[in-house]
Motif scaffolding. Structure first.
Motif, short mmCIF file in Angstrom:
data_model
loop_
_atom_site.label_atom_id
_atom_site.label_comp_id
_atom_site.label_asym_id
_atom_site.label_seq_id
_atom_site.Cartn_x
_atom_site.Cartn_y
_atom_site.Cartn_z
N VAL A 32 -6.57 -33.27 3.38
CA VAL A 32 -7.82 -33.38 3.18
C VAL A 32 -8.22 -33.89 1.89
O VAL A 32 -9.33 -34.88 1.77
N GLY A 33 -7.83 -33.58 0.76
CA GLY A 33 -8.06 -34.26 -0.62
C GLY A 33 -7.75 -35.66 -0.31
O GLY A 33 -8.29 -36.36 -0.87
N ASP A 34 -6.70 -36.06 0.31
CA ASP A 34 -6.51 -37.67 0.32
C ASP A 34 -7.47 -38.20 1.20
O ASP A 34 -7.71 -39.38 0.75
N GLN A 35 -8.00 -37.72 2.25
CA GLN A 35 -9.17 -38.31 2.99
C GLN A 35 -10.26 -38.39 2.19
O GLN A 35 -10.99 -39.48 2.39
N VAL A 36 -10.51 -37.52 1.17
CA VAL A 36 -11.67 -37.57 0.46
C VAL A 36 -11.47 -38.77 -0.61
O VAL A 36 -12.29 -39.46 -0.90
N LEU A 37 -10.34 -38.96 -1.06
CA LEU A 37 -9.83 -39.89 -1.97
C LEU A 37 -10.06 -41.27 -1.35
O LEU A 37 -10.78 -42.34 -1.61
N THR A 38 -9.70 -41.47 -0.19
CA THR A 38 -9.70 -42.73 0.82
C THR A 38 -11.14 -42.87 0.88
O THR A 38 -11.48 -43.96 0.82
N GLY A 39 -11.98 -41.87 1.39
CA GLY A 39 -13.27 -42.32 1.86
C GLY A 39 -14.13 -42.84 0.47
O GLY A 39 -14.79 -43.72 0.71
N PHE A 40 -13.86 -42.13 -0.50
CA PHE A 40 -14.36 -42.53 -1.93
C PHE A 40 -14.15 -44.06 -2.17
O PHE A 40 -15.15 -44.95 -2.62
N ALA A 41 -12.88 -44.34 -2.10
CA ALA A 41 -12.32 -45.63 -2.16
C ALA A 41 -12.93 -46.58 -1.33
O ALA A 41 -13.40 -47.85 -1.77
N GLN A 42 -13.11 -46.40 0.09
CA GLN A 42 -13.56 -47.54 0.88
C GLN A 42 -14.92 -47.52 0.66
O GLN A 42 -15.60 -48.80 0.77
N MET A 43 -15.83 -46.62 0.12
CA MET A 43 -17.13 -46.59 0.02
C MET A 43 -17.50 -47.60 -1.21
O MET A 43 -18.20 -48.47 -1.18
N THR A 44 -16.58 -47.21 -2.17
CA THR A 44 -16.74 -48.32 -3.42
C THR A 44 -16.48 -49.42 -3.10
O THR A 44 -17.28 -50.59 -3.58
N LEU A 45 -15.46 -49.95 -2.28
CA LEU A 45 -15.11 -51.18 -1.96
C LEU A 45 -16.16 -51.85 -1.29
O LEU A 45 -16.44 -53.15 -1.46
N GLN A 46 -16.83 -51.33 -0.48
CA GLN A 46 -18.01 -51.68 0.33
C GLN A 46 -19.28 -52.02 -0.61
O GLN A 46 -20.01 -52.77 -0.28
N HIS A 47 -19.36 -51.30 -1.71
CA HIS A 47 -20.50 -51.60 -2.45
C HIS A 47 -20.40 -52.35 -3.85
O HIS A 47 -21.29 -52.33 -4.87
N VAL A 48 -19.20 -53.05 -3.97
CA VAL A 48 -19.01 -54.00 -5.03
C VAL A 48 -19.06 -55.31 -4.39
O VAL A 48 -18.98 -55.68 -3.45
N ARG A 49 -18.97 -56.10 -5.45
CA ARG A 49 -19.04 -57.76 -5.27
C ARG A 49 -17.60 -58.23 -4.67
O ARG A 49 -16.78 -58.04 -5.56
#
Length: 304
Positions: free
Chosen positions: A190-207
């Protein structure tokens, strides 16, 4: 599979190959070295180049020394029968795949061409493998972000560019609050899913193709934002903080909600002596992050 073969020969003699090889080769001839080099430069599809020892406008060796700068085609040198032994050592020192006697029979020449084409394929397979291996070392397999191995050279280049042209550069160091507790309560999956979710969200909100996101530590990420003032980077960090706070979701039947803390630092052209080294930028961003977490987390702290 058909192989494109370029034959550079003043006599313009196309080899008499057995009929079973007609579907394996596309044979193209060039009358002299100048025409042969032009053909090599116009296409990247050549697998093999067979060049005569003596051409009308240059030697075959002079041709091949220029050909290697234009094409990755495997080189073969066609020489008079009485010069074969004398050319072997020289050809090996020039990475010529094979010295071919002029009297070589058609079926033997066909096998030589096929061997050279296979060699071309092996070289490209090896290059593709090394490229894939290089990419694997640069990408974090869990999150899809860049790995820390990529960061040092990239950040050094961006900072050098900012120093040279007087551009702003900002970095954001992020840490997921309470991830250790998530791992202990729900497991590392579950912790890895949190990490992956944060990473994907970040990649979507940068240039895309401008900003980079690197997995910096177990639960830390580093964003590099070229040509971005610290105030602008602070807005990016706050947007990410708000989005992540709102992104609580069920993971394997458990409602998991986490926050993140952010430390922002940057290079300011008007104060070029400050934060002019990578270590300085990372040190300041790290201190800001620690203060944000010490204040309770779920905060953004910028250091101008």
């Amino acid at each position: 599979m058909r192989h494109s073969i370029l034959i550079v020969n003043t006599q313009l003699q196309r080899p008499d190959l057995p009929s079973e090889y007609s579907e394996k080769f596309d044979l193209v001839t060039a009358a002299d070295g100048k025409e042969g080099l032009a053909r090599l430069a116009l296409s990247s599809s050549w697998s093999v180049v067979l060049v005569a020892m003596d051409l009308a406008d240059m030697s075959g060796l002079a041709f091949l020394s220029q050909a290697v700068t234009l094409s990755q085609a495997v080189p073969l040198l066609l020489v008079p029968d009485d010069q074969v032994l004398g050319m072997l050592h020289f050809a090996n020192s020039r990475s010529i795949f094979r010295v071919v006697p002029e009297s070589t029979a058609g079926d033997t020449l066909a096998r030589i061409l096929l061997d050279a084409a296979h060699q071309y394929g092996l070289i490209h397979q090896e290059e593709d493998l090394w490229e894939r291996m290089s990419q694997l070392t640069l990408i974090d397999p869990l999150t899809g972000c860049f790995s820390r191995l990529h960061l040092e050279e990239h950040l050094q280049k961006e900072l050098a560019r900012s120093l040279r042209y007087g551009h702003h550069l900002s970095v954001i160091l992020c840490d997921i609050d309470g991830l250790k507790g998530v791992n202990e309560s729900f497991g590392h999956r579950v912790g890895d899913q949190v990490l992956t979710g944060f990473a994907q969200m970040t990649l979507q909100h940068v240039r895309r193709d401008i900003d980079t996101v690197t997995r910096w530590g177990e639960d830390e990420f580093l964003l590099v934002l070229p040509e971005t003032p610290i105030r602008g980077a602070g807005r990016v960090a706050n947007r990410l903080r708000e989005k992540f706070t709102e992104s609580g979701r069920f993971q394997e039947g458990h409602l998991v909600s986490c926050t993140a803390s952010f430390g922002v630092a940057g290079f300011v052209p008007e104060r070029s002596s400050r934060n002019a080294a990578v270590d300085d930028l990372l040190l300041i961003a790290g201190r800001c992050l620690m203060q944000a977490k010490a204040a309770g987390g779920n905060q953004v702290l910028c250091c101008p």
